[in-house]
Structure formats: C-alpha cells, structure tokens
Motif scaffolding. Structure first.
Motif, PDB file in Angstrom:
ATOM      1  N   PHE A   4       0.837  -1.209   0.000  1.00  0.00           N
ATOM      2  CA  PHE A   4       0.000   0.000   0.000  1.00  0.00           C
ATOM      3  C   PHE A   4       0.867   1.253   0.000  1.00  0.00           C
ATOM      4  CE2 PHE A   4      -2.590  -3.325   1.730  1.00  0.00           C
ATOM      5  CZ  PHE A   4      -3.885  -3.059   1.317  1.00  0.00           C
ATOM      6  N   ILE A   5       0.436   2.259  -0.767  1.00  0.00           N
ATOM      7  CA  ILE A   5       1.064   3.571  -0.726  1.00  0.00           C
ATOM      8  C   ILE A   5       0.079   4.580  -0.154  1.00  0.00           C
ATOM      9  CG2 ILE A   5       2.612   3.104  -2.671  1.00  0.00           C
ATOM     10  CD1 ILE A   5       0.714   4.831  -4.420  1.00  0.00           C
ATOM     11  N   ASP A   6       0.637   5.687   0.402  1.00  0.00           N
ATOM     12  CA  ASP A   6      -0.220   6.771   0.877  1.00  0.00           C
ATOM     13  C   ASP A   6      -0.343   7.834  -0.207  1.00  0.00           C
ATOM     14  OD1 ASP A   6       2.108   8.304   0.931  1.00  0.00           O
ATOM     15  OD2 ASP A   6       2.311   8.212   3.107  1.00  0.00           O
ATOM     16  N   LYS A   7      -0.966   8.956   0.122  1.00  0.00           N
ATOM     17  CA  LYS A   7      -1.238   9.987  -0.886  1.00  0.00           C
ATOM     18  C   LYS A   7      -0.022  10.839  -1.216  1.00  0.00           C
ATOM     19  CE  LYS A   7      -6.226  10.375  -0.782  1.00  0.00           C
ATOM     20  NZ  LYS A   7      -7.398  11.270  -0.675  1.00  0.00           N
ATOM     21  N   THR A   8       1.097  10.596  -0.576  1.00  0.00           N
ATOM     22  CA  THR A   8       2.354  11.237  -0.980  1.00  0.00           C
ATOM     23  C   THR A   8       3.163  10.312  -1.882  1.00  0.00           C
ATOM     24  OG1 THR A   8       3.718  10.416   0.870  1.00  0.00           O
ATOM     25  CG2 THR A   8       2.395  12.411   1.253  1.00  0.00           C
ATOM     26  N   GLY A   9       2.632   9.110  -2.120  1.00  0.00           N
ATOM     27  CA  GLY A   9       3.332   8.152  -2.969  1.00  0.00           C
ATOM     28  C   GLY A   9       4.285   7.250  -2.216  1.00  0.00           C
ATOM     29  N   GLN A  10       4.355   7.404  -0.886  1.00  0.00           N
ATOM     30  CA  GLN A  10       5.259   6.585  -0.083  1.00  0.00           C
ATOM     31  C   GLN A  10       4.681   5.193   0.152  1.00  0.00           C
ATOM     32  OE1 GLN A  10       8.438   7.530   1.007  1.00  0.00           O
ATOM     33  NE2 GLN A  10       7.976   9.176  -0.450  1.00  0.00           N
ATOM     34  N   LEU A  11       5.552   4.184   0.052  1.00  0.00           N
ATOM     35  CA  LEU A  11       5.137   2.814   0.360  1.00  0.00           C
ATOM     36  C   LEU A  11       5.082   2.673   1.871  1.00  0.00           C
ATOM     37  CD1 LEU A  11       4.515   0.023  -0.949  1.00  0.00           C
ATOM     38  CD2 LEU A  11       6.931  -0.544  -0.551  1.00  0.00           C
ATOM     39  N   VAL A  12       3.884   2.553   2.414  1.00  0.00           N
ATOM     40  CA  VAL A  12       3.723   2.526   3.870  1.00  0.00           C
ATOM     41  C   VAL A  12       3.456   1.119   4.403  1.00  0.00           C
ATOM     42  CG1 VAL A  12       3.004   4.943   4.056  1.00  0.00           C
ATOM     43  CG2 VAL A  12       1.282   3.169   3.600  1.00  0.00           C
ATOM     44  N   ILE A  13       3.014   0.227   3.534  1.00  0.00           N
ATOM     45  CA  ILE A  13       2.864  -1.186   3.892  1.00  0.00           C
ATOM     46  C   ILE A  13       3.592  -1.972   2.803  1.00  0.00           C
ATOM     47  CG2 ILE A  13       1.275  -3.107   4.259  1.00  0.00           C
ATOM     48  CD1 ILE A  13      -0.800  -1.109   5.244  1.00  0.00           C
ATOM     49  N   PRO A  14       4.682  -2.663   3.154  1.00  0.00           N
ATOM     50  CA  PRO A  14       5.544  -3.302   2.151  1.00  0.00           C
ATOM     51  C   PRO A  14       4.811  -4.294   1.249  1.00  0.00           C
ATOM     52  CG  PRO A  14       6.578  -3.307   4.316  1.00  0.00           C
ATOM     53  CD  PRO A  14       5.173  -2.861   4.526  1.00  0.00           C
ATOM     54  N   CYS A  15       5.353  -4.470   0.056  1.00  0.00           N
ATOM     55  CA  CYS A  15       4.807  -5.435  -0.902  1.00  0.00           C
ATOM     56  C   CYS A  15       5.281  -6.841  -0.512  1.00  0.00           C
ATOM     57  CB  CYS A  15       5.262  -5.086  -2.312  1.00  0.00           C
ATOM     58  SG  CYS A  15       4.601  -3.524  -2.937  1.00  0.00           S
ATOM     59  N   GLN A  16       4.445  -7.479   0.291  1.00  0.00           N
ATOM     60  CA  GLN A  16       4.790  -8.811   0.799  1.00  0.00           C
ATOM     61  C   GLN A  16       3.642  -9.801   0.696  1.00  0.00           C
ATOM     62  OE1 GLN A  16       5.226  -8.884   5.130  1.00  0.00           O
ATOM     63  NE2 GLN A  16       4.267  -6.856   5.219  1.00  0.00           N
ATOM     64  N   TRP A  17       2.503  -9.329   0.182  1.00  0.00           N
ATOM     65  CA  TRP A  17       1.314 -10.175   0.141  1.00  0.00           C
ATOM     66  C   TRP A  17       1.061 -10.683  -1.270  1.00  0.00           C
ATOM     67  CZ3 TRP A  17       0.176 -11.255   4.910  1.00  0.00           C
ATOM     68  CH2 TRP A  17       0.417 -10.312   5.908  1.00  0.00           C
ATOM     69  N   ASP A  18       0.485 -11.889  -1.361  1.00  0.00           N
ATOM     70  CA  ASP A  18       0.141 -12.451  -2.665  1.00  0.00           C
ATOM     71  C   ASP A  18      -1.112 -11.807  -3.255  1.00  0.00           C
ATOM     72  OD1 ASP A  18       2.294 -14.099  -2.375  1.00  0.00           O
ATOM     73  OD2 ASP A  18       1.225 -15.934  -2.894  1.00  0.00           O
ATOM     74  N   PHE A  19      -1.883 -11.157  -2.394  1.00  0.00           N
ATOM     75  CA  PHE A  19      -3.030 -10.369  -2.848  1.00  0.00           C
ATOM     76  C   PHE A  19      -3.414  -9.428  -1.723  1.00  0.00           C
ATOM     77  CE2 PHE A  19      -7.585  -9.492  -3.062  1.00  0.00           C
ATOM     78  CZ  PHE A  19      -7.654  -8.920  -4.319  1.00  0.00           C
ATOM     79  N   ALA A  20      -3.968  -8.279  -2.088  1.00  0.00           N
ATOM     80  CA  ALA A  20      -4.483  -7.334  -1.089  1.00  0.00           C
ATOM     81  C   ALA A  20      -5.691  -6.616  -1.662  1.00  0.00           C
ATOM     82  CB  ALA A  20      -3.415  -6.328  -0.697  1.00  0.00           C
ATOM     83  N   ASP A  21      -6.691  -6.436  -0.841  1.00  0.00           N
ATOM     84  CA  ASP A  21      -7.873  -5.672  -1.216  1.00  0.00           C
ATOM     85  C   ASP A  21      -7.773  -4.291  -0.590  1.00  0.00           C
ATOM     86  OD1 ASP A  21     -10.246  -5.107  -2.393  1.00  0.00           O
ATOM     87  OD2 ASP A  21     -11.436  -6.576  -1.289  1.00  0.00           O
ATOM     88  N   SER A  22      -8.592  -3.360  -1.066  1.00  0.00           N
ATOM     89  CA  SER A  22      -8.571  -1.996  -0.540  1.00  0.00           C
ATOM     90  C   SER A  22      -9.079  -1.944   0.899  1.00  0.00           C
ATOM     91  CB  SER A  22      -9.423  -1.083  -1.416  1.00  0.00           C
ATOM     92  OG  SER A  22      -8.917  -1.041  -2.731  1.00  0.00           O
TER      93      SER A  22
END
Length: 231
Positions: free
Chosen positions: A187-205
């Motif tokens: 997940f990224i925030d509205k500044t474009g920063q990755l705040v939750i690392p890309c570690q999941w095989d799928f993610a919903d909003s």
C-alpha cells in the motif's frame, strides 16, 4: 382468409404506431443533475428535464449522464466532446474516448491513443502524454506511462508517485493497493510513499480501517493501516 390476415396485419401496424406515439422516447436514462438522456425514433440523443420537456435537442449519436454540469456526447464521426446544461459545446468533438468529469477534470484520449485531462472550460490542461488515465479524486489521478507502469499525478500534472508499479488501485481511506514487478501487493499513501511493504500475494482496498490480504500459503488475514495482522 387472406382478407382476415390482411386485417390482422393492419390492426397490428396501427397498434405499433400508437404504442410508439404513447412512448415518446424509446430510450430514457436516469436523471442526473436534473436532466436525463433520451433517444428519439431517429436514434439520436438529447436531454429532457424533470417536466419531461426536451431541453437539449436530439442530435447526438450518444449522450452520457451529466457530471458536474458537464456531459460527454458523441457526434456522427464517432468523436467525443462535452456539453454544458444548455447544450453548448464546451469541448469540441475531437476525442477518441473520454471519462466523465470528476473533481473538475475529465480524462480524454486523442487519436494518437495518448491521454490527458481537460478542465471545465474544455481547455487541455494536462497534455495527452499518458498511455492511460483514471479520473481525478481528491486532487489525485492514476496514470500509466509508455512502459505500462502506473503512478499518480496531481491536478497540475506533477508526479506524486513515480510510474513504477505493475498496477495501482484507486485510493480508499487515503491508501492505495500497489503491485510490484514480483506480483507482490502492498500500500502507498497519498504522498506516494510505500507505507505497507509489498509482501502479500493479494491485497484488497481498505474499508473501515482494515484490509483483507492473502499470504503465500493462501491464508487470508485482516491488517490495519500500520500493516499489522489483526486476525
């Protein structure tokens, strides 16, 4: 017998004509901002008001719902433009495709298959340089570059998040799902920063402060906005 069949045919024709007269509009859309798109028996579109009066003549090959007092219309050359609620063209029919207005802007695509944005006066304020664009919401819009990677721009066309994501979902609750080159989700925030690392095989909003994610074992979890597993 022939006379009977002829009489039946004549009656059916008269009933059909009467039905058409009774039904003024073969196609009528829902009301949006006080107007509804209608199609006449010549297959041309216009708009009626809430008194069922035709206020914008049926002259378009297609007419969309009004959004922010603007509606996209299609001319006989299959080109899109935008009209206001008086029927006046505020953007000439020159676009291959177009999004409805949102947050004061509308995404448009030219005949070089490049997309940008116009404002409510019809001016092209963000040039058609993108492969694909999404609608603006809260001052931000998703865009795709020539490498088919996604990022985020603001209403001045400035990059908020570089085009580096394999895919990027619309923002919900101030966070957007992203997918990296390894097909991992974060997940990224509205500044474009990755705040939750890309570690999941799928993610919903996110919804109501939580998001559903799936790990490499196909197990579903809930996470909070800090990325902590809560269930």
């Amino acid at each position: 017998m022939k006379k009977l069949l002829l009489l039946i045919t004549l009656v059916m024709c008269l009933l059909s004509v009467q039905a058409q007269e009774d039904k003024k509009w073969p196609v009528q859309g829902d009301y949006h901002e006080g107007l509804a798109a209608v199609r006449d028996f010549n297959r041309k579109y216009g708009y009626i008001d809430t008194d069922n009066q035709l206020v914008i003549p049926c002259q378009w090959k297609f007419a969309d719902d009004f959004h922010e007092n603007r509606a996209k219309v299609l001319n006989d050359e299959d080109k899109f433009g935008f009209i206001d609620q008086t029927g006046q063209l505020i953007s000439p029919c020159q676009w291959k495709t177009a999004h409805p207005f949102s947050d004061g802007m509308a995404g448009v695509t030219d005949y070089n298959y490049k997309s940008g944005f116009i404002d409510k006066t019809g001016q092209l304020v963000i040039p058609c340089t993108w492969n694909e664009v999404d609608s603006f919401e809260d001052g931000l819009a998703r865009v795709q570059d020539d490498n088919e990677l996604w990022g985020v721009i603001d209403k001045e066309g400035k990059m908020v998040c570089p085009c580096k994501w394999d895919f990027l979902w619309p923002y919900k609750e101030d966070l957007a799902v992203v997918r990296d080159a390894n097909w991992k989700y974060g997940f990224i925030d509205k500044t474009g920063q990755l705040v939750i690392p890309c570690q999941w095989d799928f993610a919903d909003s996110f919804e109501d402060g939580y998001a559903v994610v799936r790990d490499s074992n196909d197990t579903l979890h809930y996470i909070d906005k800090n990325g902590n597993v809560v269930e």
